[in-house]
Design an enzyme around this catalytic site. Structure first.
Site, PDB file in Angstrom:
ATOM      1  N   GLU A   1       0.837  -1.195   0.000  1.00 23.98           N
ATOM      2  CA  GLU A   1       0.000   0.000   0.000  1.00 23.98           C
ATOM      3  C   GLU A   1       0.874   1.248   0.000  1.00 23.98           C
ATOM      4  OE1 GLU A   1      -3.659  -0.472   2.783  1.00 23.98           O
ATOM      5  OE2 GLU A   1      -2.083  -1.714   3.656  1.00 23.98           O
TER       6      GLU A   1
ATOM      7  N   LYS B   1       2.333   4.511   1.578  1.00 31.40           N
ATOM      8  CA  LYS B   1       2.576   5.028   2.927  1.00 31.40           C
ATOM      9  C   LYS B   1       2.242   6.512   2.914  1.00 31.40           C
ATOM     10  CE  LYS B   1       5.954   5.152   6.674  1.00 31.40           C
ATOM     11  NZ  LYS B   1       5.517   6.482   7.152  1.00 31.40           N
TER      12      LYS B   1
ATOM     13  N   ARG C   1      -1.052   8.823  12.389  1.00 31.15           N
ATOM     14  CA  ARG C   1      -1.713   7.541  12.636  1.00 31.15           C
ATOM     15  C   ARG C   1      -2.855   7.744  13.623  1.00 31.15           C
ATOM     16  NH1 ARG C   1       0.565   2.369  12.544  1.00 31.15           N
ATOM     17  NH2 ARG C   1      -1.169   0.876  12.408  1.00 31.15           N
TER      18      ARG C   1
ATOM     19  N   ARG D   1      -2.285   8.240  18.022  1.00 29.30           N
ATOM     20  CA  ARG D   1      -1.439   7.054  18.169  1.00 29.30           C
ATOM     21  C   ARG D   1      -1.201   6.709  19.642  1.00 29.30           C
ATOM     22  NH1 ARG D   1       4.534   6.274  15.356  1.00 29.30           N
ATOM     23  NH2 ARG D   1       5.431   4.942  16.932  1.00 29.30           N
TER      24      ARG D   1
ATOM     25  N   GLU E   1      -4.799   6.650   8.762  1.00 26.73           N
ATOM     26  CA  GLU E   1      -3.923   7.822   8.773  1.00 26.73           C
ATOM     27  C   GLU E   1      -4.747   9.057   8.456  1.00 26.73           C
ATOM     28  OE1 GLU E   1       0.486   8.559   8.926  1.00 26.73           O
ATOM     29  OE2 GLU E   1      -0.682   6.726   9.093  1.00 26.73           O
TER      30      GLU E   1
ATOM     31  N   PHE F   1      -7.062   1.884   6.573  1.00 23.09           N
ATOM     32  CA  PHE F   1      -6.402   0.711   6.001  1.00 23.09           C
ATOM     33  C   PHE F   1      -6.608  -0.569   6.803  1.00 23.09           C
ATOM     34  CE2 PHE F   1      -2.763   3.203   7.867  1.00 23.09           C
ATOM     35  CZ  PHE F   1      -2.541   2.427   8.979  1.00 23.09           C
TER      36      PHE F   1
END
Length: 296
Positions: free
Chosen positions: A28, A30, A35, A50, A78, A118
């Site tokens: 995938e 980035k 995050r 995160r 993200e 994702f």
């Protein structure tokens, strides 16, 4: 323990990896953002950083995302801000640090965030973390809809090298490689997930040095743009580079006049260059994740 009720998840993390093709992995893009774990129901949204900090109030534009699901679910992904069709990390960083509600509202219109989903960790009271990744991807695509503020990350199978070439050409951050059969290991860094970054290299002038305890610790670097000398920041000098060489060079090339307003710098003639490996050059000309490679 009910994952949705506890809201205590921290994301699974990546190791650095090298480029490869494999039938056992998916690949995938980035994305260069923040995050985020998002908890959704048809009338509820909770956004966690995160480090599991509640940041829901920072992104009011995501409020309507809750309508994209019919049952309680937890998504991993993200947060990004786009500029000219590409993620802009600094605009994303700016959004994450805002505190004034009025300005947050303005920025949600002028520089809205997008959530790139994702992974799905939970759906309709079912913990999906022990499901293989490829099965979780199926759940994600079936159970979650998309709109302008939530996009499901697409992936390719086998051909990570070709994806990387395309990403590098587009000057994006890099790719990730994930084992198809990997379970989701909360708050762990595992080799099942790898990140492969597009790293840049460029030559810069050594403008000066900074010493600490009589040892050279950093070099000040710069470049010329539009016939003007630009400061690009400081880079650590590895211990393997001889102090004797630098001290001799300083003795022969030291100048009195400063290029820039910085303290404790010994300024040098523009007679020495070095190669620097870095991730990105910022709007104020500094380098992200800069690493010294060699003198030239």
């Amino acid at each position: 323990m009910d994952l949705f009720a506890s809201k205590n998840l921290k994301p699974m993390l990546f190791y650095e990896g090298k480029l490869f093709n494999s039938e056992e992995y998916i690949y995938e893009i980035k994305f260069d953002g923040h995050r985020t774990i998002i908890y959704l129901d048809h009338n509820y949204i909770n956004i966690r950083s995160r480090n599991n900090k509640d940041v829901t109030s920072l992104y009011p534009e995501l409020n309507e995302v809750k309508k994209l699901v019919k049952r309680k679910c937890i998504l991993d992904g993200e947060l990004i801000v786009l500029e000219n069709g590409k993620p802009n990390f600094f605009k994303m960083q700016k959004r994450s640090l805002m505190t004034n509600a009025i300005r947050i509202k303005q920025e949600s219109i002028n520089n809205p965030v997008i959530f790139i989903a994702f992974d799905i960790l939970y759906y309709d009271q079912k913990d999906l973390t022990n499901y293989p990744l490829i099965k979780r991807k199926e759940y994600l695509e079936k159970k979650v809809k998309e709109n302008d503020y939530l996009i499901i990350s697409k992936y390719v199978e086998y051909n990570g090298i070709e994806l990387f070439k395309q990403i590098k050409k587009e000057q994006l951050e890099g790719i990730v490689a994930k084992r198809k059969d990997s379970i989701y290991q909360v708050n762990k860094r595992v080799h099942d997930w790898l990140k492969i970054k597009c790293i840049k290299e460029k030559d810069f002038y050594v403008l000066g040095i900074r010493e600490e305890n009589k040892k050279i610790k950093t070099i000040v670097i710069g470049s010329i743009k539009n016939n003007k000398l630009i400061l690009n920041g400081q880079v650590n000098l590895p211990n393997k580079y001889h102090q004797e060489f630098m001290k001799k060079f300083i003795k022969e090339h030291k100048i009195k006049n400063a290029y820039f307003d910085m303290e404790h710098v010994i300024w040098l003639k523009l007679d020495l260059k070095c190669t620097i490996r870095y991730k990105e050059e910022t709007q104020n000309n500094s380098l992200r994740h800069a690493v010294f490679v060699k003198f030239i």
